[in-house]
Design a protein around this motif. Structure first.
Motif, PDB file in Angstrom:
ATOM      1  N   GLY A 248      -0.677-117.546 -18.565  1.00  0.00           N
ATOM      2  CA  GLY A 248       0.264-117.697 -19.667  1.00  0.00           C
ATOM      3  C   GLY A 248       1.636-118.134 -19.196  1.00  0.00           C
ATOM      4  O   GLY A 248       2.277-119.000 -19.811  1.00  0.00           O
ATOM      5  N   ARG A 249       2.093-117.550 -18.078  1.00  0.00           N
ATOM      6  CA  ARG A 249       3.408-117.922 -17.561  1.00  0.00           C
ATOM      7  C   ARG A 249       3.406-119.349 -17.011  1.00  0.00           C
ATOM      8  O   ARG A 249       4.306-120.135 -17.284  1.00  0.00           O
ATOM      9  N   ARG A 250       2.394-119.671 -16.211  1.00  0.00           N
ATOM     10  CA  ARG A 250       2.383-120.991 -15.575  1.00  0.00           C
ATOM     11  C   ARG A 250       2.231-122.113 -16.590  1.00  0.00           C
ATOM     12  O   ARG A 250       2.875-123.169 -16.471  1.00  0.00           O
ATOM     13  N   PHE A 251       1.374-121.905 -17.591  1.00  0.00           N
ATOM     14  CA  PHE A 251       1.052-122.997 -18.511  1.00  0.00           C
ATOM     15  C   PHE A 251       1.657-122.806 -19.899  1.00  0.00           C
ATOM     16  O   PHE A 251       1.309-123.529 -20.828  1.00  0.00           O
ATOM     17  N   SER A 256      -2.650-118.174 -28.615  1.00  0.00           N
ATOM     18  CA  SER A 256      -3.110-118.728 -29.891  1.00  0.00           C
ATOM     19  C   SER A 256      -3.694-120.131 -29.742  1.00  0.00           C
ATOM     20  O   SER A 256      -4.202-120.695 -30.711  1.00  0.00           O
ATOM     21  N   GLU A 257      -3.625-120.687 -28.527  1.00  0.00           N
ATOM     22  CA  GLU A 257      -4.111-122.055 -28.321  1.00  0.00           C
ATOM     23  C   GLU A 257      -5.639-122.100 -28.367  1.00  0.00           C
ATOM     24  O   GLU A 257      -6.321-121.131 -28.013  1.00  0.00           O
ATOM     25  N   SER A 258      -6.160-123.238 -28.752  1.00  0.00           N
ATOM     26  CA  SER A 258      -7.602-123.447 -28.707  1.00  0.00           C
ATOM     27  C   SER A 258      -8.023-123.667 -27.256  1.00  0.00           C
ATOM     28  O   SER A 258      -7.200-124.035 -26.408  1.00  0.00           O
ATOM     29  N   PRO A 259      -9.312-123.441 -26.941  1.00  0.00           N
ATOM     30  CA  PRO A 259      -9.774-123.728 -25.578  1.00  0.00           C
ATOM     31  C   PRO A 259      -9.490-125.164 -25.154  1.00  0.00           C
ATOM     32  O   PRO A 259      -9.197-125.425 -23.985  1.00  0.00           O
ATOM     33  N   GLU A 260      -9.560-126.094 -26.100  1.00  0.00           N
ATOM     34  CA  GLU A 260      -9.277-127.495 -25.772  1.00  0.00           C
ATOM     35  C   GLU A 260      -7.820-127.679 -25.352  1.00  0.00           C
ATOM     36  O   GLU A 260      -7.522-128.421 -24.402  1.00  0.00           O
ATOM     37  N   GLU A 261      -6.901-126.994 -26.050  1.00  0.00           N
ATOM     38  CA  GLU A 261      -5.484-127.079 -25.690  1.00  0.00           C
ATOM     39  C   GLU A 261      -5.227-126.458 -24.324  1.00  0.00           C
ATOM     40  O   GLU A 261      -4.462-126.998 -23.515  1.00  0.00           O
ATOM     41  N   VAL A 262      -5.854-125.322 -24.066  1.00  0.00           N
ATOM     42  CA  VAL A 262      -5.672-124.668 -22.770  1.00  0.00           C
ATOM     43  C   VAL A 262      -6.168-125.571 -21.648  1.00  0.00           C
ATOM     44  O   VAL A 262      -5.491-125.767 -20.630  1.00  0.00           O
ATOM     45  N   SER A 264      -6.462-128.766 -21.597  1.00  0.00           N
ATOM     46  CA  SER A 264      -5.568-129.909 -21.444  1.00  0.00           C
ATOM     47  C   SER A 264      -4.362-129.546 -20.588  1.00  0.00           C
ATOM     48  O   SER A 264      -3.947-130.316 -19.715  1.00  0.00           O
ATOM     49  N   ARG A 265      -3.810-128.363 -20.806  1.00  0.00           N
ATOM     50  CA  ARG A 265      -2.628-127.958 -20.036  1.00  0.00           C
ATOM     51  C   ARG A 265      -2.967-127.691 -18.574  1.00  0.00           C
ATOM     52  O   ARG A 265      -2.232-128.102 -17.675  1.00  0.00           O
ATOM     53  N   VAL A 266      -4.068-127.003 -18.321  1.00  0.00           N
ATOM     54  CA  VAL A 266      -4.381-126.690 -16.926  1.00  0.00           C
ATOM     55  C   VAL A 266      -4.801-127.941 -16.164  1.00  0.00           C
ATOM     56  O   VAL A 266      -4.544-128.058 -14.959  1.00  0.00           O
ATOM     57  N   ARG A 267      -5.421-128.888 -16.863  1.00  0.00           N
ATOM     58  CA  ARG A 267      -5.808-130.117 -16.180  1.00  0.00           C
ATOM     59  C   ARG A 267      -4.596-130.951 -15.788  1.00  0.00           C
ATOM     60  O   ARG A 267      -4.674-131.766 -14.864  1.00  0.00           O
ATOM     61  N   GLU A 268      -3.466-130.766 -16.476  1.00  0.00           N
ATOM     62  CA  GLU A 268      -2.239-131.473 -16.097  1.00  0.00           C
ATOM     63  C   GLU A 268      -1.828-131.147 -14.666  1.00  0.00           C
ATOM     64  O   GLU A 268      -1.206-131.962 -13.995  1.00  0.00           O
ATOM     65  N   GLU A 269      -2.140-129.951 -14.213  1.00  0.00           N
ATOM     66  CA  GLU A 269      -1.804-129.554 -12.841  1.00  0.00           C
ATOM     67  C   GLU A 269      -2.982-129.721 -11.898  1.00  0.00           C
ATOM     68  O   GLU A 269      -2.956-129.234 -10.772  1.00  0.00           O
TER      69      GLU A 269
END
Length: 361
Positions: A248-251, A256-262, A264-269
């Protein structure tokens, strides 16, 4: 624009992720110094001082990142500053979603992990024990390490399904040894392990040697300490709570985000494999907790073979001292990124050079 201050508090509806803060800092420094700035460039080496930081802090504030001058001077690369404002911030934990924990009853029910083999080359295959978060980066970096040898990649424990309840590290290592021998029946077996899988690699090396196989070198990249010194919690529930809080802190996740949103964020890194699906995410966090719990319960035997420790200076005091005490003649290489993420070390040309040098011994 959402703001993040030096204590990690947030204003607005959406927080900034570690990567977003890092980009903002790079952009501001680039404008101030008139050069292109990377996440690991040093403020002082670029010509910064206590006067320049005033302009930097003002411009960061205009872009939604609030930080005190003293904090910005202390964390003097964009990557370090971004982690200090996000990863190490004090924020409300993200709720732990259901993990869909359907565990096999025994190791006989665990699917054999697929191995990724680069068959071209000569000599003993370089065996990579992948981390749970950056296997793609590790595979992309491997051509610079392998010195013309074939490469075998072993996915992290739990990468293709949950582990049996209560799996200990010796069991996990035996499963890895089976995968290694199935892919390459004959050694020797130079090993490189990453993160938690570096601890697995330590046990794999011991099991291979006790079975009469040669392990000319074990390279451990950013391993944590094992046992209670690892600092890991002692229950799966506590580990998952800590894991989701860290994510939660890193990303900048709220829960409340959908798995798809999560995803997407982790793949950015650069986290996880390209074929990871949103539905895999909760299972992968459970796999991490299983492995962390196994590392916490691990009591390694001393290792007489050659071991090379590659550690960022931020992690060296604990992990370096722990593993050096278990090795007859450890070789320690320190990297000065000062961040928790292993990504910069994985891609560092110095790591590639030292692995090639070890293979040439």
């Amino acid at each position: 624009m959402t703001a993040v201050d030096a204590s990690g508090t947030r204003s607005g509806d959406v927080a900034l992720s570690c990567r977003a803060v890092e980009r903002a800092v790079c952009d501001v420094w680039g404008d101030v110094f008139g050069v292109e700035v990377s996440p690991y460039d040093d403020f002082y080496e670029l010509g910064g001082d206590s006067m320049t930081i005033i302009d930097v802090v003002d411009e960061l504030s205009r872009r939604g990142v609030r930080v005190r001058s003293s904090v910005a001077l202390r964390h003097h690369t964009p990557a370090r500053l971004a982690e200090s404002l996000t990863v190490h911030a004090d924020r409300a934990p993200v709720p732990v979603p259901p993990t869909g924990d359907v565990r096999p009853r025994s190791w006989a029910e665990v699917r054999r992990r697929p191995t990724v083999v680069a068959p071209d080359g000569a000599g003993a295959a370089l065996v990579l024990l992948h981390s749970d978060t950056h296997p793609q980066r590790e595979r992309e970096a491997a051509p610079a390490w392998r010195a013309g040898r074939p490469v075998v990649g072993i996915p992290a424990p739990g990468a293709d399904g949950p582990l049996p309840a209560g799996a200990d590290l010796a069991d996990i290592a035996r499963h890895h040894v089976s995968a290694v021998l199935a892919a390459r029946p004959h050694g020797p077996y130079p090993l490189v392990g990453f993160g938690l899988s570096a601890v697995v690699a330590f046990e794999v090396a011991g099991q291979l040697r006790r079975a009469g196989h040669e392990v000319p070198v074990l390279v451990m990249v950013e391993p944590p300490a094992a046992g209670p010194a690892s600092g890991f919690a002692s229950s799966t529930a506590d580990l998952l709570a800590l894991r989701y809080a860290a994510l939660g802190r890193r990303f900048a996740l709220s829960g409340s985000e959908s798995p798809e949103e999560v995803l997407s964020r982790v793949r950015e890194e650069g986290w996880y494999d390209v074929d990871t699906s949103p539905t895999d995410l909760s299972r992968l966090q459970l796999a991490w907790a299983d492995l962390a719990l196994a590392v916490r319960g691990y009591e390694p035997d001393p290792h007489a073979g050659r071991v090379v420790l590659c550690l960022d200076e931020a992690n060296a005091p604990t992990a370096g001292g722990y593993w050096s005490a278990l090795v007859t003649d450890p070789v320690v290489h320190l990297f000065d990124y000062g961040v928790e993420s292993p990504a910069p070390v994985i891609g560092d040309a110095r790591l590639a050079a030292l692995v090639r040098a070890e293979l040439a011994r």
